[in-house]
Design an enzyme around this catalytic site. Structure first.
Site, short mmCIF file in Angstrom:
data_model
loop_
_atom_site.label_atom_id
_atom_site.label_comp_id
_atom_site.label_asym_id
_atom_site.label_seq_id
_atom_site.Cartn_x
_atom_site.Cartn_y
_atom_site.Cartn_z
N ARG A 1 0.77 10.01 1.22
CA ARG A 1 1.34 10.96 2.19
C ARG A 1 2.64 11.54 1.65
NH1 ARG A 1 0.62 7.35 7.57
NH2 ARG A 1 -1.23 6.44 6.64
N THR B 1 -3.93 6.18 1.78
CA THR B 1 -4.18 7.57 2.22
C THR B 1 -4.76 8.40 1.07
OG1 THR B 1 -2.21 7.31 3.63
CG2 THR B 1 -3.29 9.42 3.71
N LYS C 1 -10.77 -1.70 5.58
CA LYS C 1 -9.58 -1.43 6.37
C LYS C 1 -10.10 -1.11 7.77
CE LYS C 1 -5.75 1.87 6.72
NZ LYS C 1 -4.51 2.20 6.03
N GLU D 1 0.89 -1.16 0.00
CA GLU D 1 0.00 0.00 0.00
C GLU D 1 0.93 1.21 0.00
OE1 GLU D 1 -2.83 0.30 3.32
OE2 GLU D 1 -2.71 2.49 3.14
C1 3PG Z 1 -1.73 3.29 7.85
O1 3PG Z 1 -1.83 4.28 7.16
O2 3PG Z 1 -2.31 2.24 7.57
C2 3PG Z 1 -0.97 3.39 9.12
O3 3PG Z 1 -0.33 4.60 9.26
C3 3PG Z 1 -0.03 2.28 9.36
O4 3PG Z 1 0.13 2.25 10.72
P1 3PG Z 1 1.49 1.82 11.41
O5 3PG Z 1 2.51 2.83 10.96
O6 3PG Z 1 1.22 1.87 12.88
O7 3PG Z 1 1.83 0.45 10.91
#
Ligand code: 3PG
Length: 213
Positions: A46, A70, A130, A42
């Protein structure tokens, strides 16, 4: 579940990636993930070069499932599709974006954590959600509670998942796959620690297999 969701479920883990330098890092990162038995990612919007990263990963590894994460608006959905994204992930449930993805025929995993989210997702005909941010929203206990009224969903939790708690999540039948950045941290990527990434992927896949056995 559709074919893509089944494949993601079989792999069992989804690295959540933020790539600042896609031209330099996207290919070696994709190599490292695939070598570790995790041909899925994924790539989050960002970072500004997300679409480039998706394009490079798909070009160098056509067998990989590369999603856009995101995603906050329809324009990013279009950018992701143009780059060859296999799926879309949004942090929350935005009904307009879900309908937009459905009209475009691309699988979307919207972030859901409440009964209201799940109910809307049900009305939208979704099957895999999700669950974000997982640990901070009540973790596996909450996921299990939600599946009492909504047994039709499988979820992909992300947020606070790492090697320490992966097995607990993966053992549950409600889980499709677990997502996380722990396999692909900024330190690992920025310092080109590709072997470590491969090793973390291998370990994760092994943990999921054992947990499901
Ligand atoms: C996401 O966008 O799915 C999360 O920021 C991932 O979370 P993590 O950095 O705690 O694994």
């Amino acid at each position: 579940m559709n074919e893509l969701q089944k494949k993601i479920g079989e792999i069992g883990v989804v690295p959540v990636i933020k790539l600042n330098n896609p031209t330099r890092d996207a290919k070696p990162l994709a190599d490292a993930l695939c070598a570790g038995g995790v041909p899925v990612a994924e790539v989050t919007f960002r970072a500004a070069g997300a679409a480039d990263a998706i394009r490079i990963m798909r070009e160098t590894h056509p067998e990989m499932l590369v999603g856009a994460g995101t995603v906050l608006n329809e324009q990013q959905v279009d950018e992701a599709i143009a780059a060859g994204a296999s799926f879309i992930v949004t942090p929350g449930l935005d009904i307009d974006i879900v309908k937009y993805c459905q009209a475009k025929g691309i699988t979307i995993f919207p972030g859901c954590t409440t009964a209201t989210d799940y109910h809307a997702a049900y009305r939208l005909g979704l099957e895999v959600l999700k669950f974000f941010p997982a640990e901070q929203s009540g973790g596996l206990d909450k996921i299990k509670s939600m599946s009492a009224p909504f047994p039709m969903f499988k979820v992909m939790p992300t947020g606070g998942i790492g090697l320490k708690n992966l097995a607990t999540y993966a053992a549950s039948k409600v889980i499709c796959a677990c997502g996380g950045s722990y396999m692909v941290t900024a330190d690992l990527i920025d310092n080109g620690k590709w072997d470590e990434i491969t090793e973390l992927c291998r370990k994760s896949v092994e943990i999921v297999k054992e947990a499901r056995a």
